[in-house]
Design a protein around this motif. Structure first.
Motif, mmCIF file in Angstrom:
data_model
loop_
_atom_site.group_PDB
_atom_site.id
_atom_site.type_symbol
_atom_site.label_atom_id
_atom_site.label_comp_id
_atom_site.label_asym_id
_atom_site.label_seq_id
_atom_site.Cartn_x
_atom_site.Cartn_y
_atom_site.Cartn_z
ATOM 1 N N VAL A 184 -16.444 58.103 -7.529
ATOM 2 C CA VAL A 184 -15.377 58.212 -6.537
ATOM 3 C C VAL A 184 -14.955 56.806 -6.132
ATOM 4 O O VAL A 184 -15.802 55.922 -5.966
ATOM 5 C CB VAL A 184 -15.846 59.002 -5.299
ATOM 6 C CG1 VAL A 184 -14.726 59.080 -4.264
ATOM 7 C CG2 VAL A 184 -16.325 60.395 -5.690
ATOM 8 N N ALA A 185 -13.659 56.592 -5.970
ATOM 9 C CA ALA A 185 -13.171 55.281 -5.548
ATOM 10 C C ALA A 185 -11.836 55.441 -4.834
ATOM 11 O O ALA A 185 -11.107 56.414 -5.045
ATOM 12 C CB ALA A 185 -13.015 54.341 -6.746
ATOM 13 N N SER A 186 -11.528 54.479 -3.984
ATOM 14 C CA SER A 186 -10.225 54.437 -3.308
ATOM 15 C C SER A 186 -9.375 53.367 -3.967
ATOM 16 O O SER A 186 -9.837 52.615 -4.832
ATOM 17 C CB SER A 186 -10.409 54.130 -1.819
ATOM 18 O OG SER A 186 -11.053 52.874 -1.658
ATOM 19 N N GLY A 187 -8.104 53.292 -3.538
ATOM 20 C CA GLY A 187 -7.214 52.294 -4.117
ATOM 21 C C GLY A 187 -5.952 52.137 -3.302
ATOM 22 O O GLY A 187 -5.740 52.840 -2.305
ATOM 23 N N ASN A 188 -5.104 51.204 -3.735
ATOM 24 C CA ASN A 188 -3.834 50.968 -3.047
ATOM 25 C C ASN A 188 -2.838 52.100 -3.269
ATOM 26 O O ASN A 188 -1.867 52.235 -2.531
ATOM 27 C CB ASN A 188 -3.215 49.648 -3.524
ATOM 28 C CG ASN A 188 -4.061 48.454 -3.127
ATOM 29 O OD1 ASN A 188 -4.700 48.476 -2.077
ATOM 30 N ND2 ASN A 188 -4.089 47.432 -3.972
ATOM 31 N N GLY A 189 -3.082 52.900 -4.268
ATOM 32 C CA GLY A 189 -2.254 54.064 -4.583
ATOM 33 C C GLY A 189 -3.082 54.997 -5.442
ATOM 34 O O GLY A 189 -4.211 54.672 -5.829
ATOM 35 N N PRO A 190 -2.572 56.182 -5.756
ATOM 36 C CA PRO A 190 -3.367 57.136 -6.524
ATOM 37 C C PRO A 190 -3.771 56.633 -7.907
ATOM 38 O O PRO A 190 -4.889 56.860 -8.350
ATOM 39 C CB PRO A 190 -2.461 58.371 -6.611
ATOM 40 C CG PRO A 190 -1.093 57.900 -6.249
ATOM 41 C CD PRO A 190 -1.281 56.745 -5.326
ATOM 42 N N VAL A 191 -2.876 55.926 -8.608
ATOM 43 C CA VAL A 191 -3.215 55.404 -9.933
ATOM 44 C C VAL A 191 -4.283 54.327 -9.813
ATOM 45 O O VAL A 191 -5.251 54.293 -10.598
ATOM 46 C CB VAL A 191 -1.963 54.863 -10.643
ATOM 47 C CG1 VAL A 191 -2.343 54.120 -11.924
ATOM 48 C CG2 VAL A 191 -0.994 55.988 -10.964
ATOM 49 N N ASP A 192 -4.147 53.446 -8.819
ATOM 50 C CA ASP A 192 -5.144 52.406 -8.602
ATOM 51 C C ASP A 192 -6.510 53.017 -8.290
ATOM 52 O O ASP A 192 -7.544 52.556 -8.790
ATOM 53 C CB ASP A 192 -4.693 51.496 -7.452
ATOM 54 C CG ASP A 192 -5.596 50.283 -7.276
ATOM 55 O OD1 ASP A 192 -5.875 49.610 -8.283
ATOM 56 O OD2 ASP A 192 -6.024 50.036 -6.139
ATOM 57 N N ALA A 193 -6.514 54.088 -7.499
ATOM 58 C CA ALA A 193 -7.772 54.760 -7.170
ATOM 59 C C ALA A 193 -8.417 55.355 -8.420
ATOM 60 O O ALA A 193 -9.638 55.263 -8.615
ATOM 61 C CB ALA A 193 -7.525 55.852 -6.130
ATOM 62 N N VAL A 194 -7.613 55.971 -9.283
ATOM 63 C CA VAL A 194 -8.129 56.545 -10.527
ATOM 64 C C VAL A 194 -8.724 55.454 -11.415
ATOM 65 O O VAL A 194 -9.828 55.606 -11.958
ATOM 66 C CB VAL A 194 -7.004 57.302 -11.274
ATOM 67 C CG1 VAL A 194 -7.416 57.604 -12.712
ATOM 68 C CG2 VAL A 194 -6.665 58.588 -10.550
ATOM 69 N N CYS A 195 -8.017 54.350 -11.558
ATOM 70 C CA CYS A 195 -8.514 53.247 -12.394
ATOM 71 C C CYS A 195 -9.820 52.686 -11.838
ATOM 72 O O CYS A 195 -10.755 52.394 -12.600
ATOM 73 C CB CYS A 195 -7.461 52.148 -12.505
ATOM 74 S SG CYS A 195 -5.960 52.649 -13.371
ATOM 75 N N ASN A 196 -9.899 52.543 -10.513
ATOM 76 C CA ASN A 196 -11.126 52.032 -9.896
ATOM 77 C C ASN A 196 -12.300 52.977 -10.132
ATOM 78 O O ASN A 196 -13.438 52.530 -10.373
ATOM 79 C CB ASN A 196 -10.912 51.829 -8.399
ATOM 80 C CG ASN A 196 -9.965 50.682 -8.093
ATOM 81 O OD1 ASN A 196 -9.742 49.811 -8.938
ATOM 82 N ND2 ASN A 196 -9.387 50.673 -6.900
ATOM 83 N N ALA A 197 -12.046 54.282 -10.065
ATOM 84 C CA ALA A 197 -13.108 55.260 -10.302
ATOM 85 C C ALA A 197 -13.576 55.209 -11.758
ATOM 86 O O ALA A 197 -14.784 55.315 -12.036
ATOM 87 C CB ALA A 197 -12.623 56.661 -9.942
#
Length: 276
Positions: A184-197
């Motif tokens: 699980v990860a957060s991000g500046n936007g949904p795509v950024d969160a997915v990439c971080n995860a």
């Protein structure tokens, strides 16, 4: 009169979308920065007989034996330059369809890739009123691209986002040893969160440096194609993914780029530096 091989080479040089990157049209083709515009092979005569009917080759002007040989030779030329798979588009005339088939650049899916492609077809069919040829081409192209570099496979992705909340993504990937890994990860936007995860799940801190999206088909239920470039220790590699959901397509593209990154290190005889 110039030969069709000369026309092919002219096309290669003329149609590179970013010629400044390389003076070699073959390299541009292999990197998918160019395409070939090719007339059908030799079909003696002009026009078509009276009573032409598309779908009935007996009513059309068709390839000669020399034309069939010519189409095979062009396919051999492309394969000799490392281009053994490609999306080939043709008009409905038999001489054009036969030329496309004789190039022998079509799709070749193994049992597992075929199973996944069919599962994705059913997924899209559940969301769309009509599945088009271009939908199928996008699905199969995606599987073709993935099948030779698949170290990690995307199993599931879920994003919680909204107007006034920080996007949070939950991603599950299947590792090379067959384990399912969820992060699980957060991000500046949904795509950024997915990439971080995904980065957490695979343990490779790659950075997204380029992102683009386009619709493969039309309408509100269109299939979207996402292209990305990721960077790791100065090494940049592309990735591509398709889905009716742009977030899912983004996850597939990022995983595809991670797999290509791992393959590029392996080709150089190195292991991917982890956690750097």
């Amino acid at each position: 009169m110039p030969s069709r091989r000369a026309f092919l080479m002219t096309s290669l040089f003329a149609l590179a979308s970013k010629p400044s990157r390389s003076a070699d049209p073959w390299e541009a083709l292999r990197a998918k920065r160019a395409f070939v515009l090719l007339r059908h092979a030799i079909a003696p005569g002009t026009g078509d007989p009276a009573g032409l009917r598309l779908g009935d080759c007996s009513t059309q002007r068709n390839l000669s034996d020399e034309g069939r040989s010519q189409a095979r030779n062009i396919g051999s030329l492309l394969r000799s330059q490392g281009i053994d798979r490609a999306a080939v588009y043709s008009s409905e005339w038999c001489r054009s369809l036969d030329t496309a088939r004789l190039l022998e650049l079509g799709y070749d899916l193994g049992p597992e890739e075929l199973r996944r492609a069919f599962a994705r077809f059913k997924e899209i069919a559940d969301r769309k009123k009509q599945v088009t040829d271009r939908d199928l081409i996008a699905i199969v192209s995606d599987e073709i691209q993935a099948q030779h570099v698949e170290h990690y496979r995307l199993e599931a992705v879920q994003v919680h986002t909204g107007d006034r909340i920080v996007p949070v993504a939950t991603v599950t990937v299947v590792s090379p040893d067959g384990r399912s890994v969820t992060e699980v990860a957060s991000g500046n936007g949904p795509v950024d969160a997915v990439c971080n995860a995904i980065v957490r799940a695979v343990g490779i801190p790659a950075r997204l440096v380029d992102f683009s999206v386009r619709a493969v088909t039309e309408g509100g239920d269109a299939v979207g194609e996402v292209s990305v470039i990721i960077e790791h220790e100065g090494r940049q590699v592309p990735g591509r993914g398709v889905a009716t959901d742009i977030i899912v397509a983004s996850a597939r593209a990022f995983i595809n780029a991670i797999n290509r990154l791992i393959s590029s290190y392996e080709a150089a005889g190195r292991n991917v530096p982890i956690g750097t």
